[in-house]
Write an enzyme that holds these catalytic residues in place. Sequence first.
Site, PDB file in Angstrom:
ATOM      1  N   GLU A 187       0.837  -1.206   0.000  1.00  0.00           N
ATOM      2  CA  GLU A 187       0.000   0.000   0.000  1.00  0.00           C
ATOM      3  C   GLU A 187       0.870   1.252   0.000  1.00  0.00           C
ATOM      4  OE1 GLU A 187      -2.594   1.516  -0.416  1.00  0.00           O
ATOM      5  OE2 GLU A 187      -4.359   0.781   0.624  1.00  0.00           O
ATOM      6  N   ASP A 188       0.369   2.298  -0.620  1.00  0.00           N
ATOM      7  CA  ASP A 188       1.096   3.565  -0.595  1.00  0.00           C
ATOM      8  C   ASP A 188       0.988   4.222   0.778  1.00  0.00           C
ATOM      9  OD1 ASP A 188      -1.626   4.069  -0.859  1.00  0.00           O
ATOM     10  OD2 ASP A 188      -1.428   5.427  -2.566  1.00  0.00           O
ATOM     11  N   ASP A 241      -4.143   5.440   6.208  1.00  0.00           N
ATOM     12  CA  ASP A 241      -4.633   6.618   6.918  1.00  0.00           C
ATOM     13  C   ASP A 241      -5.554   6.144   8.047  1.00  0.00           C
ATOM     14  OD1 ASP A 241      -5.315   9.230   7.519  1.00  0.00           O
ATOM     15  OD2 ASP A 241      -6.664   9.482   5.829  1.00  0.00           O
ATOM     16  N   PHE A 265      -2.011  16.060   4.551  1.00  0.00           N
ATOM     17  CA  PHE A 265      -2.339  15.512   3.241  1.00  0.00           C
ATOM     18  C   PHE A 265      -1.107  15.560   2.351  1.00  0.00           C
ATOM     19  CE2 PHE A 265      -3.961  15.127  -1.010  1.00  0.00           C
ATOM     20  CZ  PHE A 265      -4.875  14.108  -0.861  1.00  0.00           C
ATOM     21  N   ARG A 270       1.329  12.485  -8.858  1.00  0.00           N
ATOM     22  CA  ARG A 270       1.853  11.129  -8.621  1.00  0.00           C
ATOM     23  C   ARG A 270       3.308  11.023  -9.076  1.00  0.00           C
ATOM     24  NH1 ARG A 270      -2.580   7.755  -7.389  1.00  0.00           N
ATOM     25  NH2 ARG A 270      -4.511   8.217  -8.490  1.00  0.00           N
TER      26      ARG A 270
HETATM   27  P1  IMP Z   1      -7.785   4.881   4.549  1.00  0.00           P
HETATM   28  O1  IMP Z   1      -8.847   3.896   4.150  1.00  0.00           O
HETATM   29  O2  IMP Z   1      -8.358   6.016   5.374  1.00  0.00           O
HETATM   30  O3  IMP Z   1      -6.617   4.221   5.265  1.00  0.00           O
HETATM   31  O4  IMP Z   1      -7.265   5.598   3.244  1.00  0.00           O
HETATM   32  C1  IMP Z   1      -6.780   4.868   2.203  1.00  0.00           C
HETATM   33  C2  IMP Z   1      -6.564   5.636   0.922  1.00  0.00           C
HETATM   34  O5  IMP Z   1      -6.806   7.044   1.035  1.00  0.00           O
HETATM   35  C3  IMP Z   1      -5.111   5.520   0.527  1.00  0.00           C
HETATM   36  O6  IMP Z   1      -4.857   4.305  -0.133  1.00  0.00           O
HETATM   37  C4  IMP Z   1      -4.942   6.735  -0.351  1.00  0.00           C
HETATM   38  O7  IMP Z   1      -5.357   6.462  -1.664  1.00  0.00           O
HETATM   39  C5  IMP Z   1      -5.871   7.761   0.252  1.00  0.00           C
HETATM   40  N1  IMP Z   1      -5.111   8.705   1.118  1.00  0.00           N
HETATM   41  C6  IMP Z   1      -5.086   8.755   2.467  1.00  0.00           C
HETATM   42  N2  IMP Z   1      -4.307   9.747   2.915  1.00  0.00           N
HETATM   43  C7  IMP Z   1      -3.795  10.341   1.801  1.00  0.00           C
HETATM   44  C8  IMP Z   1      -2.876  11.442   1.609  1.00  0.00           C
HETATM   45  O8  IMP Z   1      -2.353  12.087   2.539  1.00  0.00           O
HETATM   46  N3  IMP Z   1      -2.591  11.745   0.302  1.00  0.00           N
HETATM   47  C9  IMP Z   1      -3.123  11.082  -0.760  1.00  0.00           C
HETATM   48  N4  IMP Z   1      -3.970  10.044  -0.610  1.00  0.00           N
HETATM   49  C10 IMP Z   1      -4.300   9.681   0.657  1.00  0.00           C
HETATM   50 MG    MG Z   2      -5.631   8.231  -3.824  1.00  0.00          MG
END
Ligand code: IMP
Ligand code: MG
Length: 197
Positions: free
Chosen positions: A97-98, A101, A150, A163
Amino acid sequence: MERVGETVVEAAALQRRVAELGAEVSRDYAGRDLFMMGVLKGAVFFVADLMRNIEVPCEVDFMAVSSYGSMTDSSGVVRIQKDLDSSIEGKDVLIVEDIVDSGLTLNYLLRNLRARSPRSLEVCALLVKPGRRKIELPIRYVGFEIPNRFVVGYGLDLDQRFRNLSYVAALDAESGSGDGLHAVGDATRGGPGRNAA
Ligand code: IMP
Ligand code: MG
């Protein structure tokens, strides 16, 4: 190229850490074959670099998922838009995963893939925002813990842009309250919608 935002992780630091992670994964999976599952689109860059640092036999495939919610807050309701091409039954799977959050997207992926009976299932996340976690998740490999801001670059986007940056940069004002973060989303998305991970 002009610098975007405030640099959170420099390109050289990213490359160093990815090499370390590759070495660690290679040690842990010695004697086994690895199935790397990258989450589109953000993890593409990370997977490509990580894979070049892996010394055990490995294959790679991708899933695309989207979560319902505002751009800055995922809801945990996830839909698969592209599934794996093959079965992972009996395989040693590493989710790449990138960024994690809230952890809701990853939580869904873990449950979904566990149900397919892999031999093992682990997670490698380049970035984690520890302060934002809503669910405790087993993340075996972590690149960097970053503040609750962010960020874009090295695969991460804001509305599909940025990206291509070789570094990770924060776009919001450093407020700590999350106000800046929401200002970014509201300005470009105009409220809740669907966002592709
Ligand atoms: P989560 O389900 O809240 O953990 O968020 C997952 C997805 O939200 C990640 O795979 C990203 O695509 C996007 N995301 C969360 N934080 C960021 C950020 O700071 N920048 C860009 N994308 C984010
Ligand atoms: Mg995204």
